[in-house]
Design a protein around this motif. Structure first.
Motif, PDB file in Angstrom:
ATOM      1  N   TYR A 161      -2.727   0.250  -3.654  1.00 47.06           N
ATOM      2  CA  TYR A 161      -3.449   0.560  -4.887  1.00 47.06           C
ATOM      3  C   TYR A 161      -3.938   2.000  -4.904  1.00 47.06           C
ATOM      4  O   TYR A 161      -3.931   2.644  -5.954  1.00 47.06           O
ATOM      5  N   ASP A 162      -4.326   2.531  -3.764  1.00 48.92           N
ATOM      6  CA  ASP A 162      -4.677   3.956  -3.703  1.00 48.92           C
ATOM      7  C   ASP A 162      -3.468   4.814  -4.077  1.00 48.92           C
ATOM      8  O   ASP A 162      -3.590   5.773  -4.844  1.00 48.92           O
ATOM      9  N   ALA A 163      -2.308   4.431  -3.554  1.00 45.68           N
ATOM     10  CA  ALA A 163      -1.090   5.222  -3.776  1.00 45.68           C
ATOM     11  C   ALA A 163      -0.646   5.207  -5.231  1.00 45.68           C
ATOM     12  O   ALA A 163      -0.040   6.173  -5.706  1.00 45.68           O
ATOM     13  N   ILE A 164      -0.948   4.127  -5.963  1.00 47.95           N
ATOM     14  CA  ILE A 164      -0.546   4.078  -7.372  1.00 47.95           C
ATOM     15  C   ILE A 164      -1.715   4.439  -8.295  1.00 47.95           C
ATOM     16  O   ILE A 164      -1.706   4.108  -9.472  1.00 47.95           O
ATOM     17  N   ASP A 165      -2.699   5.111  -7.701  1.00 47.89           N
ATOM     18  CA  ASP A 165      -3.847   5.639  -8.455  1.00 47.89           C
ATOM     19  C   ASP A 165      -4.651   4.533  -9.131  1.00 47.89           C
ATOM     20  O   ASP A 165      -4.987   4.628 -10.317  1.00 47.89           O
ATOM     21  N   ARG A 166      -4.958   3.492  -8.365  1.00 45.74           N
ATOM     22  CA  ARG A 166      -5.840   2.420  -8.831  1.00 45.74           C
ATOM     23  C   ARG A 166      -6.998   2.256  -7.846  1.00 45.74           C
ATOM     24  O   ARG A 166      -7.149   1.239  -7.185  1.00 45.74           O
ATOM     25  N   PRO A 167      -7.850   3.299  -7.757  1.00 47.44           N
ATOM     26  CA  PRO A 167      -8.959   3.232  -6.803  1.00 47.44           C
ATOM     27  C   PRO A 167      -9.945   2.108  -7.119  1.00 47.44           C
ATOM     28  O   PRO A 167     -10.629   1.617  -6.222  1.00 47.44           O
ATOM     29  N   ASP A 168     -10.009   1.674  -8.389  1.00 50.04           N
ATOM     30  CA  ASP A 168     -10.911   0.574  -8.743  1.00 50.04           C
ATOM     31  C   ASP A 168     -10.503  -0.715  -8.039  1.00 50.04           C
ATOM     32  O   ASP A 168     -11.331  -1.427  -7.459  1.00 50.04           O
TER      33      ASP A 168
END
Length: 95
Positions: free
Chosen positions: A10-17
């Motif tokens: 999720y960090d890698a696909i820009d979903r830090p939430d």
């Protein structure tokens, strides 16, 4: 480990939430975590079989040519490796 892996995805696909939810322990119902856990369990078992076979092949007793009946490696003829590569236990007897 599965949660860590999925959070990194999720960090890698820009979903830090979503990554933060996982890290906070608020995502036990995410199917991705169950899938990652199953994959990791499968891979852990596979690597365990490989390590078991390698320990057997690394054992000097397998290659001891003074063993009555000849060295065990001659009797094995690669069967342990074939078992492991086929996803079976190192010693997969057909008794």
């Amino acid at each position: 480990m599965a949660e860590h892996l999925v959070a990194k995805v999720y960090d890698a696909i820009d979903r830090p939430d979503l990554a933060a939810m996982i890290r906070a322990g608020q995502a036990e119902d995410f199917p991705e975590i169950a899938d990652a856990a199953a994959l990791l369990e499968h891979e852990t078992a596979r690597i365990g079989r490989y390590e078991s076979a390698l320990r057997q092949y690394a054992d000097p007793g397998l290659w001891d040519d003074t063993t009555p009946g000849g060295m065990l490696a001659l009797h094995d003829s690669g069967e342990m490796a074939r078992n492991v590569l086929a996803g079976r236990p190192v010693f997969n007897h057909r008794d």
